[in-house]
Design an enzyme around this catalytic site. Structure first.
Site, PDB file in Angstrom:
ATOM      1  N   LEU A   1      77.367  87.905 127.958  1.00 64.71           N
ATOM      2  CA  LEU A   1      77.588  86.584 128.563  1.00 64.71           C
ATOM      3  C   LEU A   1      77.231  85.448 127.627  1.00 64.71           C
ATOM      4  O   LEU A   1      77.732  84.331 127.769  1.00 64.71           O
ATOM      5  CB  LEU A   1      76.765  86.446 129.850  1.00 64.71           C
ATOM      6  CG  LEU A   1      77.123  87.411 130.970  1.00 64.71           C
ATOM      7  CD1 LEU A   1      76.248  87.155 132.185  1.00 64.71           C
ATOM      8  CD2 LEU A   1      78.593  87.275 131.346  1.00 64.71           C
ATOM      9  N   GLY A   2      76.327  85.709 126.702  1.00 68.90           N
ATOM     10  CA  GLY A   2      75.933  84.645 125.789  1.00 68.90           C
ATOM     11  C   GLY A   2      75.090  85.193 124.670  1.00 68.90           C
ATOM     12  O   GLY A   2      74.560  86.304 124.749  1.00 68.90           O
TER      13      GLY A   2
ATOM     14  N   GLU B   1      70.560  80.238 126.530  1.00 70.13           N
ATOM     15  CA  GLU B   1      70.884  80.503 125.121  1.00 70.13           C
ATOM     16  C   GLU B   1      70.434  79.366 124.216  1.00 70.13           C
ATOM     17  O   GLU B   1      70.019  79.598 123.078  1.00 70.13           O
ATOM     18  CB  GLU B   1      72.380  80.783 124.957  1.00 70.13           C
ATOM     19  CG  GLU B   1      72.880  82.031 125.679  1.00 70.13           C
ATOM     20  CD  GLU B   1      72.166  83.310 125.279  1.00 70.13           C
ATOM     21  OE1 GLU B   1      71.657  83.383 124.147  1.00 70.13           O
ATOM     22  OE2 GLU B   1      72.087  84.236 126.106  1.00 70.13           O
TER      23      GLU B   1
ATOM     24  N   GLN C   1      59.076  93.302 133.208  1.00 75.58           N
ATOM     25  CA  GLN C   1      60.510  93.433 132.955  1.00 75.58           C
ATOM     26  C   GLN C   1      61.208  92.188 133.486  1.00 75.58           C
ATOM     27  O   GLN C   1      60.592  91.335 134.113  1.00 75.58           O
ATOM     28  CB  GLN C   1      61.079  94.686 133.591  1.00 75.58           C
ATOM     29  CG  GLN C   1      60.779  94.830 135.082  1.00 75.58           C
ATOM     30  CD  GLN C   1      61.173  96.191 135.601  1.00 75.58           C
ATOM     31  OE1 GLN C   1      62.329  96.544 135.523  1.00 75.58           O
ATOM     32  NE2 GLN C   1      60.217  96.948 136.114  1.00 75.58           N
TER      33      GLN C   1
END
Ligand SMILES: [Zn+2]
Length: 424
Positions: free
Chosen positions: A183-184, A239, A269
């Site tokens: 996705l990025g 991002e 996590q």
């Protein structure tokens, strides 16, 4: 084989995989980092050292309290057979809005932040201005390992604007990998001191530095979608966080892993590994190290650097902000240099239009060297004129265009140059 308990996010691949109704995201870069850490026992220590340097710059900054502004160029690289990838300007502007709201902490849904985190979050005082939108139609697909090809004309993509002075964000159809969807991805600041490897984890070359985003998760008003993925434009926020040096909030490891920001709670996590990513009761790491000086807290799925549902992500912490501002005043400092009339890489080019301001809707191009192409953008980055057959004295007709400021960009063999045009 040594078990790696702390993995690095740095250049992060954000994947989302659809398993029936369930979505999962993983950071594919973990695999590479694990290999590197296996090869060099000093890797983690060296990494931590450079991270501390980042923070020191931010902490000692004399620019505290000032807004740091980053000019952004969006490259919409769309496939000839898939016109839906040629996202409308309204989606680009919406993405810019989401970025600015996130980094100025003006997003309305910040009220959803749980009280326990109120004291650690803040306004990053980082803003993003639109420098340009470049649209590139291509016949190429960009598979895994080929995403940097989308950043070069020669391989069917769109050349970066000077990556030291602009944040370049390429939006196109990203590849799938390992049954997941990329996705990025972002390169961290390049050429950091104390980097443990000759080939650092930054961009392999300045020409490809920046961020890539899948066209389906760009902006919050995108007519396209990716399964049931909750796209709110915050993949780009995430991002850009990596681009400015941030790591994932769970430290890419189990509870012992640290993301380098002291105020973020630990997690073992990412939140998307749970059926309810935004469960207020979830606390995967009890007894957080007291060295942080903070009590044990639940997992902070409100943080943009988690993999939680995008609607849940509303904040950045003060320590994360210090790291990013350190990157902006350190290795990415040239982004803050105001750009007036031309890009540095083509400073020697004497070019523009005459007359300027343009009075009767007609201007003529002049250029000391013949550009390969000329393109004119309006202030929202929409291309209004393009020509590849450029000669001195060539006419540009502005009939029917609204008055105001335009940007003319010339591409030469050795770079691009821009000038402002004022249409009166
Ligand atoms: Zn990430």
């Amino acid at each position: 084989m040594k078990k790696i308990t702390t993995l690095l996010p740095i250049l992060c691949l954000l994947f989302s995989t659809l398993y029936a109704q369930e979505q999962r995201t993983i950071c594919g870069y973990d695999y590479l980092i694990e290999t590197m850490a296996d090869q060099d026992p000093n890797f983690m220590e060296a990494y931590q050292k450079h991270f501390e340097e980042f923070k020191a710059i931010g902490e000692n900054s004399n620019q505290r309290g000032t807004v740091l502004t980053i000019p952004v160029v969006f490259h919409i690289v769309w496939h000839t057979n898939r016109p839906e990838e040629n996202l409308d300007d309204s989606v680009v502007l919406d993405q810019l809005r989401v970025l600015n709201e996130a980094y100025r902490f003006t997003n309305e849904d910040k009220v959803n932040l749980r009280d326990t985190f109120n004291t650690i979050v803040d306004d990053a005082m980082i803003e993003f201005t639109l420098a340009g939108v470049v649209r590139k139609e291509t016949a190429m697909n960009f598979g895994f390992g080929q995403t940097d090809n989308a950043k070069k004309e020669a391989t069917g993509g769109s050349d970066a604007w000077d990556t030291k002075r602009y944040l370049n964000i390429w939006v196109f159809k990203l590849p799938s990998l390992l049954g997941g969807q990329l996705l990025g991805m972002a390169y961290p600041p390049p050429f950091l001191p104390n980097w443990p490897f000759p080939t650092n984890l930054g961009a392999p070359s300045a020409a490809v530095d920046g961020v890539i985003i899948d066209f389906r998760v760009f902006g919050s008003n995108n007519p396209n979608s990716f399964g049931s993925y909750d796209a709110q434009g915050r993949t780009t926020v995430h991002e850009v966080g990596h681009y400015l040096g941030l790591r994932h909030i769970w430290g890419d490891g189990v509870c012992g892993a640290d993301d380098g920001a002291k105020d973020t709670p630990r997690a073992n996590q990412n939140s998307n590994n749970f059926a309810n990513p935004c469960n207020p009761d979830r606390n995967t790491c009890h007894n957080e190290p007291t060295a942080d000086g903070l009590p044990d807290r639940p997992d902070m799925w409100e943080n943009y650097m988690d993999y939680s549902t995008e609607s849940c992500q509303v904040a950045l912490t003060k320590d994360q902000i210090t790291i990013m501002r350190g990157a902006l005043e350190g290795p990415r400092a040239l982004l803050l240099t105001p750009i007036t009339t031309s890009l540095n890489i083509a400073k020697s080019k004497n070019f523009g239009v005459h007359p300027n301001p343009v009075f009767n809707n007609i201007a003529r191009i002049y250029a000391s060297d013949t550009p390969n192409s000329i393109e004119v953008f309006d202030l929202v980055g929409k291309s209004v004129y393009y020509s590849e057959q450029v000669v001195n004295g060539q006419e540009i007709n502005f009939d029917g265009m609204h008055k105001g400021i335009y940007l003319i960009m010339a591409t030469f063999d050795d770079g691009k140059a821009t000038q402002k045009i004022i249409l009166k």
